[in-house]
Design a protein around this motif. Sequence first.
Motif, PDB file in Angstrom:
ATOM      1  N   UNK A 223      24.453  35.480   9.211  1.00  0.00           N
ATOM      2  CA  UNK A 223      25.742  35.309   8.516  1.00  0.00           C
ATOM      3  C   UNK A 223      26.047  36.473   7.579  1.00  0.00           C
ATOM      4  N   UNK A 224      27.292  36.482   7.103  1.00  0.00           N
ATOM      5  CA  UNK A 224      27.743  37.567   6.230  1.00  0.00           C
ATOM      6  C   UNK A 224      27.042  37.567   4.876  1.00  0.00           C
ATOM      7  N   UNK A 225      26.311  36.497   4.575  1.00  0.00           N
ATOM      8  CA  UNK A 225      25.535  36.495   3.335  1.00  0.00           C
ATOM      9  C   UNK A 225      24.495  37.627   3.326  1.00  0.00           C
ATOM     10  N   UNK A 226      24.167  38.076   4.512  1.00  0.00           N
ATOM     11  CA  UNK A 226      23.219  39.181   4.674  1.00  0.00           C
ATOM     12  C   UNK A 226      24.025  40.471   4.797  1.00  0.00           C
ATOM     13  N   UNK A 227      23.793  41.376   3.882  1.00  0.00           N
ATOM     14  CA  UNK A 227      24.495  42.657   3.924  1.00  0.00           C
ATOM     15  C   UNK A 227      23.504  43.762   3.586  1.00  0.00           C
ATOM     16  N   UNK A 228      23.928  44.982   3.864  1.00  0.00           N
ATOM     17  CA  UNK A 228      23.002  46.078   3.628  1.00  0.00           C
ATOM     18  C   UNK A 228      23.700  47.345   3.232  1.00  0.00           C
ATOM     19  N   UNK A 229      22.867  48.329   3.014  1.00  0.00           N
ATOM     20  CA  UNK A 229      23.404  49.635   2.636  1.00  0.00           C
ATOM     21  C   UNK A 229      22.367  50.683   2.998  1.00  0.00           C
ATOM     22  N   UNK A 230      22.860  51.870   3.366  1.00  0.00           N
ATOM     23  CA  UNK A 230      21.952  53.000   3.561  1.00  0.00           C
ATOM     24  C   UNK A 230      22.425  54.150   2.690  1.00  0.00           C
ATOM     25  N   UNK A 231      21.509  54.817   2.070  1.00  0.00           N
ATOM     26  CA  UNK A 231      21.814  55.911   1.152  1.00  0.00           C
ATOM     27  C   UNK A 231      21.664  57.252   1.859  1.00  0.00           C
ATOM     28  N   UNK A 232      22.218  58.323   1.256  1.00  0.00           N
ATOM     29  CA  UNK A 232      22.136  59.647   1.899  1.00  0.00           C
ATOM     30  C   UNK A 232      20.705  60.098   2.199  1.00  0.00           C
ATOM     31  N   UNK A 233      19.719  59.608   1.449  1.00  0.00           N
ATOM     32  CA  UNK A 233      18.327  59.999   1.730  1.00  0.00           C
ATOM     33  C   UNK A 233      17.690  59.094   2.790  1.00  0.00           C
ATOM     34  N   UNK A 234      18.483  58.300   3.473  1.00  0.00           N
ATOM     35  CA  UNK A 234      18.090  57.401   4.566  1.00  0.00           C
ATOM     36  C   UNK A 234      17.443  56.105   4.106  1.00  0.00           C
ATOM     37  N   UNK A 235      17.148  55.957   2.830  1.00  0.00           N
ATOM     38  CA  UNK A 235      16.598  54.693   2.365  1.00  0.00           C
ATOM     39  C   UNK A 235      17.661  53.607   2.487  1.00  0.00           C
ATOM     40  N   UNK A 236      17.213  52.358   2.418  1.00  0.00           N
ATOM     41  CA  UNK A 236      18.127  51.253   2.689  1.00  0.00           C
ATOM     42  C   UNK A 236      17.845  50.066   1.791  1.00  0.00           C
ATOM     43  N   UNK A 237      18.852  49.245   1.611  1.00  0.00           N
ATOM     44  CA  UNK A 237      18.720  47.980   0.894  1.00  0.00           C
ATOM     45  C   UNK A 237      19.230  46.845   1.770  1.00  0.00           C
ATOM     46  N   UNK A 238      18.583  45.700   1.609  1.00  0.00           N
ATOM     47  CA  UNK A 238      19.050  44.462   2.231  1.00  0.00           C
ATOM     48  C   UNK A 238      19.406  43.517   1.093  1.00  0.00           C
ATOM     49  N   UNK A 239      20.617  42.998   1.124  1.00  0.00           N
ATOM     50  CA  UNK A 239      21.066  42.038   0.123  1.00  0.00           C
ATOM     51  C   UNK A 239      21.308  40.694   0.785  1.00  0.00           C
TER      52      UNK A 239
END
Lengths: 111, 114
Positions: B61-77
């Motif tokens: 579901x949309x409750x799961x979102x993410x992001x990737x930064x310019x240095x390729x690292x990532x977050x899961x929210x």
Amino acid sequence: GIQVEQSPPDLILQEGANSTLRCNFSDSVNNLQWFHQNPWGQLINLFYIPSGTKQNGRLSATTVATERYSLLYISSSQTTDSGVYFCAVEEGSGNTGKLIFGQGTTLQVKP
Amino acid sequence: DAGVTQSPTHLIKTRGQQVTLRCSPKSGHDTVSWYQQALGQGPQFIFQYYEEEERQRGNFPDRFSGHQFPNYSSELNVNALLLGDSALYLCASYRLRLANSPLHFGNGTRLTVT
């Protein structure tokens, strides 16, 4: 989507025994990997083997892509081999990086 | 050569809260995927990030979102946590444009929702 089935679900061995784990998949794949997950949850690459045979020490793997199965052989098993073994295939064409995992085979090696 | 690193290793949250998990890919890798592994199950694909954009998404579901930064690292929210979100969250990385590039996994973040 692709279905991945592993057998057996559970396996108990005496140290020093050999074993064969099987992975069947429902469609042609570009990538197949075998992983070992230790009791702490760490998922370790064993083999990248979309076809053919590879060996690494006491472990070897064979994938017969045309017949849609792969086998992982463990020889002279050790207690440190215990854990869950996963087969995973890549869904889609090209380098998608989306792996579909089987349910795993839980191996317990007794001293 | 550092492999895939994830933080934190363990996390306890309450239902309804929000959580952020972090991942640094293996050196030389540019693509990050996130997986959820419930107890006794195989990992399930959540989504994948490349060039700071979500490239693929699994059945989450949309409750799961993410992001990737310019240095390729990532977050899961994950927002509005449910008890069923309790699982081991695994990050994997690889090099998208390199043929036969196997995925490498981090040690995971074990999330418990109470």
